[in-house]
Design an enzyme around this catalytic site. Sequence first.
Site, short mmCIF file in Angstrom:
data_model
loop_
_atom_site.label_atom_id
_atom_site.label_comp_id
_atom_site.label_asym_id
_atom_site.label_seq_id
_atom_site.Cartn_x
_atom_site.Cartn_y
_atom_site.Cartn_z
N ASN A 224 0.73 -1.10 0.17
CA ASN A 224 0.16 -0.08 0.09
C ASN A 224 0.81 1.16 0.07
O ASN A 224 1.84 1.25 0.39
CB ASN A 224 -0.94 -0.09 1.18
CG ASN A 224 -1.88 1.31 1.23
OD1 ASN A 224 -2.68 1.30 0.25
ND2 ASN A 224 -2.04 2.22 1.87
N TYR A 228 0.74 10.13 4.06
CA TYR A 228 0.38 10.40 5.67
C TYR A 228 1.49 11.28 5.94
O TYR A 228 2.64 10.76 5.83
CB TYR A 228 0.28 9.13 6.28
CG TYR A 228 -0.46 8.08 5.45
CD1 TYR A 228 -1.85 8.24 5.35
CD2 TYR A 228 0.11 6.90 5.39
CE1 TYR A 228 -2.28 7.00 4.72
CE2 TYR A 228 -0.68 5.64 4.85
CZ TYR A 228 -1.75 5.90 4.52
OH TYR A 228 -2.53 4.67 4.07
N ARG A 229 1.12 12.46 6.37
CA ARG A 229 2.13 13.33 6.98
C ARG A 229 2.86 12.81 7.89
O ARG A 229 2.50 11.95 8.73
CB ARG A 229 1.56 14.71 7.40
CG ARG A 229 0.97 14.63 8.73
CD ARG A 229 0.32 16.00 9.27
NE ARG A 229 0.00 15.77 10.31
CZ ARG A 229 -1.56 16.16 10.85
NH1 ARG A 229 -2.31 16.71 9.82
NH2 ARG A 229 -1.92 16.20 12.24
N TRP A 242 -1.29 8.37 9.81
CA TRP A 242 -2.12 7.52 9.01
C TRP A 242 -3.51 7.41 10.00
O TRP A 242 -3.40 7.18 11.00
CB TRP A 242 -1.87 6.22 8.53
CG TRP A 242 -1.11 5.11 9.74
CD1 TRP A 242 -1.40 4.89 10.74
CD2 TRP A 242 0.04 4.49 9.39
NE1 TRP A 242 -0.60 3.94 11.22
CE2 TRP A 242 0.25 3.64 10.43
CE3 TRP A 242 0.82 4.51 8.21
CZ2 TRP A 242 1.42 2.74 10.38
CZ3 TRP A 242 2.09 3.57 8.27
CH2 TRP A 242 1.90 2.77 9.58
N ASP A 337 -4.10 22.46 8.76
CA ASP A 337 -4.41 21.41 7.81
C ASP A 337 -5.03 21.96 6.99
O ASP A 337 -5.48 23.06 6.58
CB ASP A 337 -5.10 20.42 8.81
CG ASP A 337 -4.61 18.97 8.44
OD1 ASP A 337 -4.64 18.85 7.28
OD2 ASP A 337 -4.47 18.32 9.47
#
Length: 537
Positions: A224, A228-229, A242, A337
């Site tokens: 996968n 994700y930061r 995640w 964000d």
Amino acid sequence: MRCPGIGQILAPIERTLDADPMAYRDFQHFLDVLESKGELRRIGEPVSPYLEITEIADRVMKSGGPALLFENVVGREHRLGTPNPRSAIMGQPSIHAPASLQGERAVKYDFPVAINTMGTRKRMSMALSCEDFEEHAERIAHLLKPDVPRGLIDKARFGMELLKEVKPTQPKEVGSGICQEVVMQGDEVDLTKLPILTCWPEDGGPFVTLPLVFTHDPNTGKRNVGMYRVQLYDRNTCGMHWQMHKTGMRQMEDAAAKGQRLEVCVCLGGDPAYNFAAISPLPPGIDEMLFAGFLRRGNVRMVKAKTVDLMVPADCEMVIEGYVDPSERRLEGPFGDHTGYYSLAYDFPVLHVTAVTMRKKAVYPATIVGQPPMEDGWMGKAVERIFFPMIKLTVPEIVDMNLPVEGGFHNIAFVSIRKKYPGHAYKVMNAIWGLGGLSYTKLVFVFDEDCDVQNIGEVLFRLGANCDPLRDTLLSKGPVDQLDHASLEEGFGGKIGFDCTHKWPGENGFNRDYPKLITMSDDVKAKVDAMWSRLGL
Ligand SMILES: Cc1cc2nc3c(=O)[nH]c(=O)nc-3n(C[C@H](O)[C@H](O)[C@H](O)COP(=O)(O)O)c2cc1C
Ligand SMILES: [Mn+2]
């Protein structure tokens, strides 16, 4: 005369299919192409990754400006430490943005920072190796809904087209790659040497903002890749953000059930198609690298990582290798964000870094998120357009769809439908709330097919004119973006649908005549069209 064997017929075709892709050799090749098209600006001025790059990039993103390559990145040592969860709450002073920089060492970073490389429709399309990203939507629509080929020649042609589209997409293992020209392991690892951005004043620290996070399903071994930061805690420890609905989290839970750690590679750079593949809401089990191969029309070349059992794209700028121990959590955030607000600090898994590999003279790729519109708005628009054919496959009555950039990715959807039966709008709302990434949508507005949902003026006109809030709304609930700060609970909240279609007699209690929309008759329009040029208007 001897007939050629099938091998002879296929050989030249195989050769074309194996030929080098039209895609980018690597991230710096992409930057070169951007520059040659006047789409990239080099900045020689000394600029800090602490807030300053954000302020410059934000202004450029908001005005549709070029990609930026900061070549002289200087600043103070990264401010690290345990983030204060309260610092992102309005009105609270932050411990992360001390007014005085005195006593900290000045740093000149060895790596240029590239940002806003996908920040317009044109560059997002260039990132996907096409003139306009709608082309990929058409390719997918063609694969999903091929015209039934008739006759042998048509069938053969269709077979060839299919082969040409699908064959180059398989990732290919290679022995070496530029991403491992430099290898640092153990004590040599020091992530504070990277110009990782501290994006906003109340952020809990520096964050890697364009990470391609590679993991394997511990049960099936399937790969996968998600974006994700990654928060920098110290030279070899990071936060792994995640979220609860994401595949990385699922795989970590599966690793926990087996009493195992989950190995992780965080890759930066490579063909920009990888970024898009990592954020794409692919059907479960579809390999992001296979999809990237489809987008770039050439297979992704992968090399073995040095300290973990994972493969990484050979053309990356940098790779951070490590593992997550499922039993460990640490405060992650706050982070300015894509919601336009700081997401509050929460406990997230921790990435322990075992190696950092990179190419010589690597460039550090980054983005920033914040109040829209931002670069990620174009990434989101490309997702909306390219995945629209897949949505139509499941909900074919949808004519068009617009997830406006101001609504983040998840807040608002405008959808037009070919209405065929009473209550049809409600069927479509429920379908949206049941579809992959679209299921997070909070507000869904459904319109008749003749409404142009890309035109916000028309959307507001139809919404106001056709909706009785008492009769034409549906309240529901379900999963929402974990970052939504307004929802009932973290990751769970309310939804509302608005039926903005014309009501039918008897539909949902409507028992009056429905008036007609005012439009001019076609013959008069044609007559005026014909005289228009003479009117001098
Ligand atoms: C710039 C950007 C940053 C993102 N950051 C995160 C993040 O920190 N955590 C997260 O769970 N999803 C994040 N996402 C969304 C995921 O990448 C996206 O949902 C992806 O499809 C997840 O892949 P998965 O289905 O394989 O988990 C981000 C998306 C973008 C465009
Ligand atoms: Mn995935």
